[in-house]
Design a protein around this motif. Structure first.
Motif, mmCIF file in Angstrom:
data_model
loop_
_atom_site.group_PDB
_atom_site.id
_atom_site.type_symbol
_atom_site.label_atom_id
_atom_site.label_comp_id
_atom_site.label_asym_id
_atom_site.label_seq_id
_atom_site.Cartn_x
_atom_site.Cartn_y
_atom_site.Cartn_z
ATOM 1 N N ASP A 1 0.894 -1.238 0.127
ATOM 2 C CA ASP A 1 -0.109 -0.019 0.079
ATOM 3 C C ASP A 1 0.761 1.234 0.153
ATOM 4 O O ASP A 1 1.544 1.463 0.800
ATOM 5 C CB ASP A 1 -0.881 0.097 1.218
ATOM 6 N N LEU B 1 -3.619 -0.430 8.008
ATOM 7 C CA LEU B 1 -3.067 -1.207 7.039
ATOM 8 C C LEU B 1 -2.730 -2.537 7.687
ATOM 9 O O LEU B 1 -2.814 -3.710 7.230
ATOM 10 C CB LEU B 1 -2.004 -0.547 6.361
ATOM 11 N N ILE C 1 -2.446 -5.995 5.436
ATOM 12 C CA ILE C 1 -1.687 -5.841 4.210
ATOM 13 C C ILE C 1 -0.302 -5.994 4.530
ATOM 14 O O ILE C 1 0.159 -5.567 5.444
ATOM 15 C CB ILE C 1 -1.826 -4.160 3.797
ATOM 16 N N SER D 1 -0.809 -0.531 -4.567
ATOM 17 C CA SER D 1 -2.402 -0.026 -4.555
ATOM 18 C C SER D 1 -2.258 1.239 -3.298
ATOM 19 O O SER D 1 -1.367 1.300 -2.734
ATOM 20 C CB SER D 1 -3.297 -0.886 -4.215
ATOM 21 N N SER D 2 -3.546 1.792 -3.388
ATOM 22 C CA SER D 2 -3.421 2.817 -2.198
ATOM 23 C C SER D 2 -4.993 2.790 -1.727
ATOM 24 O O SER D 2 -6.131 2.467 -2.613
ATOM 25 C CB SER D 2 -2.970 4.424 -2.749
ATOM 26 N N ILE D 3 -5.324 3.366 -0.808
ATOM 27 C CA ILE D 3 -6.709 3.303 0.095
ATOM 28 C C ILE D 3 -7.269 4.437 -0.962
ATOM 29 O O ILE D 3 -7.041 5.499 -1.143
ATOM 30 C CB ILE D 3 -6.972 3.429 1.426
ATOM 31 N N LEU E 1 -9.946 -0.530 6.189
ATOM 32 C CA LEU E 1 -9.732 0.335 5.103
ATOM 33 C C LEU E 1 -10.722 1.332 4.797
ATOM 34 O O LEU E 1 -10.641 2.719 4.392
ATOM 35 C CB LEU E 1 -9.456 -0.520 3.841
ATOM 36 N N THR F 1 -6.558 -0.100 -2.981
ATOM 37 C CA THR F 1 -6.372 -1.237 -2.209
ATOM 38 C C THR F 1 -7.507 -2.275 -1.758
ATOM 39 O O THR F 1 -7.376 -3.456 -1.777
ATOM 40 C CB THR F 1 -5.728 -0.600 -0.688
ATOM 41 N N THR G 1 -0.413 4.505 0.014
ATOM 42 C CA THR G 1 -1.271 5.639 0.353
ATOM 43 C C THR G 1 -0.444 6.920 0.704
ATOM 44 O O THR G 1 -0.721 8.066 0.298
ATOM 45 C CB THR G 1 -2.225 5.351 1.298
#
Length: 532
Positions: free
Chosen positions: A11, A37, A42, A231-233, A265, A245, A13
């Motif tokens: 992640d 996370l 994650i 990925s990102s939130i 998340l 995410t 973010t």
């Protein structure tokens, strides 16, 4: 945690998401995001950038030293042993030689993602070798991987194989990869990278293909190789954003029987990110589609779209003037130059008298909402002073201007059929469908280059024209300035600026220009304005 050991989520973010809010995450929100996370299982959390040139703040995820990241992580009321933590370093942002070697006792950050451009990849390998010697797990991040030829990629992979790197990445910096592009790169990497080196994929969502490409990555992966998916939130990231995410984690739960906990998340989105999203939008847009289509830095197309005076065809023409070497790194001076040259490259003949407005008492009617809310003030001024009135880029609802001044093609196209030709004053960048001799025409380039910031806001252009006409004093109404979460027009306008940052920049640019013009012209406001 019972997750697939060969598929991991990283992640980003707090690092890539920081492009949205200038990495201004409060210490509270940073800790909350990291804890969420961890609670979501994650595997890898990227905590931000390390840049020794940056002055560290507790409310920022750009750190000047790795020790600051370690200190933050050790302060969490969570078991951090089962999660890996990394930071990103852009080539040139950190003196690699002075970086302390990794020591588990110092903190949990044992991974460094080292990012570099195509022209620097050989030099980057020297830095990567030092990082490995300092006991860090190194992720090799060749930005804009699509910009490399197959021969260059094969050469780079051959060299990377000589080092004990932890992971090698396919990086879709501009979100320009279609499925066949990704599969071609995946084939090259998969068949030429040593099996013990993990393969990662970092995507952007300009073409809305980040999710499908990630699923493709999962489905075609080699059985033996570990893969890492960034990925990102909420997909938080510059421009069109990143792979989301919660979506990719949910897919893996459904299809690979992993046990990612999605709820923490969603709580982060609800408590922290949604408010950032409302003020600093990320996601699909025309600008990001165009940047992906031209495989160029997204700031180029964003700059042009935010001008709000160019057609899509015109934007495509300007982006097409960038050569391949210019596309990868944003150069504001270059795109400003191309924009100005494009708008100045017209054949419309200039026919405006040099003393048309001389000795006139002039009121400029800009399109701000105060033209309606403070209508009485304007009417009183007109009845008392009997000025010559000039409306800019619109037709006022409650007033009958003496003239109309247009520098914006879109606004001209919207209103011109309702205006008598002899009352229209246009700049040379305007494309007309009738005999241009019916209009009064002034030179766009001359007016747009008079202020130091080359401001082509329509009111600024008109003020420059009035100065050329030896006008000494002018009155302004409806020149309100941009306000977030407000209707900035006195009429219905759909094609408008909506982002807070862009509005703030526009206001700053206009203030700079007005301060310069005030040395030559007395400027008076008869309605409220942020520019007073």
């Amino acid at each position: 945690m019972k997750n697939n050991n060969l598929i991991k989520i990283l992640d980003c973010t707090l690092r890539d998401g920081g492009y949205v809010n200038n990495w201004e995450f409060s210490l509270e929100s940073t800790k909350a995001i990291v804890k969420a996370l961890i609670d979501s299982n994650i595997e890898i959390v990227e905590c931000g950038f390390v840049n020794q040139k940056h002055k560290n703040s507790s409310d920022s995820t750009v750190f000047s030293e790795i020790s600051q990241v370690n200190e933050l992580l050790l302060s969490l009321d969570r078991d951090i042993e089962s999660t890996d933590f990394c930071v990103m370093v852009n080539k040139g942002d950190l003196d690699i030689d002075s970086l302390p070697s990794y020591n588990k006792k110092s903190g949990p950050v044992n991974m460094i993602r080292y990012a570099f451009h195509r022209k620097d990849w050989r030099e980057a390998l020297d830095d990567i070798e030092i990082l490995i010697e300092k006991k860090y797990r190194v992720y090799v991040q060749p930005m804009v991987t699509l910009s490399y030829s197959d021969t260059e990629l094969l050469e780079m992979l051959t060299e990377v194989n000589k080092y004990n790197v932890y992971a090698m990445y396919i990086v879709d910096s501009f979100g320009a990869m279609f499925g066949d592009d990704f599969r071609r790169l995946h084939y090259l990497f998969e068949n030429n990278l040593k099996k013990h080196i993990r393969l990662g994929y970092h995507s952007h969502n300009n073409l809305q293909l980040a999710y499908s490409n990630a699923i493709d990555f999962i489905q075609i992966k080699d059985f033996e190789r570990e893969i890492i998916i960034d990925s990102s939130i909420q997909g938080m990231g510059r421009g069109a954003g990143n792979l989301t995410t919660e979506l990719i984690a949910n897919f893996l739960n459904k299809k690979k029987s992993t046990e990612y906990n999605i709820v923490p998340l969603l709580e982060i989105i609800d408590k922290y990110l949604e408010s950032i999203y409302r003020e600093n939008y990320w996601g699909y847009s025309i600008a990001h589609f165009l940047s992906a289509s031209f495989n160029c830095h997204p700031n180029y197309s964003t700059f042009l779209v935010n001008k709000k005076n160019l057609s899509i065809v015109d934007i495509q023409k300007i982006l097409g003037l960038l050569d391949n070497g210019e596309k990868k790194n944003f150069n504001k001076h270059r795109i400003e130059e191309l924009y100005l040259n494009f708008k100045s490259n017209v054949d419309l003949p200039i026919n405006f008298s040099v003393d048309f407005f001389k000795d006139q008492n002039i009121l400029v009617l800009a399109p701000g909402p105060s033209l309606i809310s403070q209508k009485e003030n304007v009417e009183k001024f007109i009845n008392t002073k009997k000025p010559l009135t000039i409306a800019v880029n619109h037709i006022p609802k409650n007033f009958k201007p003496s003239y109309f001044f247009f520098s914006n093609q879109k606004r001209y196209d919207k209103f011109i059929e309702e205006i008598e030709p002899e009352k229209a004053i246009i700049t040379t960048n305007i494309h007309v469908n009738s005999d241009s001799s019916n209009y009064k025409v002034v030179d766009y380039n001359t007016l747009a280059t008079k202020t130091s910031n080359k401001n082509d806001n329509v009111t600024i252009l008109l003020l420059n024209l009035l100065i050329d006409q030896k006008v000494k004093e002018v009155y302004l109404a409806g020149f309100d300035g941009y306000k977030f979460d407000s209707d900035n027009y006195s009429y219905t306008e759909y094609d408008r600026i909506v982002e807070r940052k862009v509005m703030e920049q526009q206001n700053e640019n206009i203030i700079v220009s007005l301060n310069e013009l005030r040395e030559k012209l007395s400027i008076n406001f008869i309605t409220d304005s942020v520019y007073k």
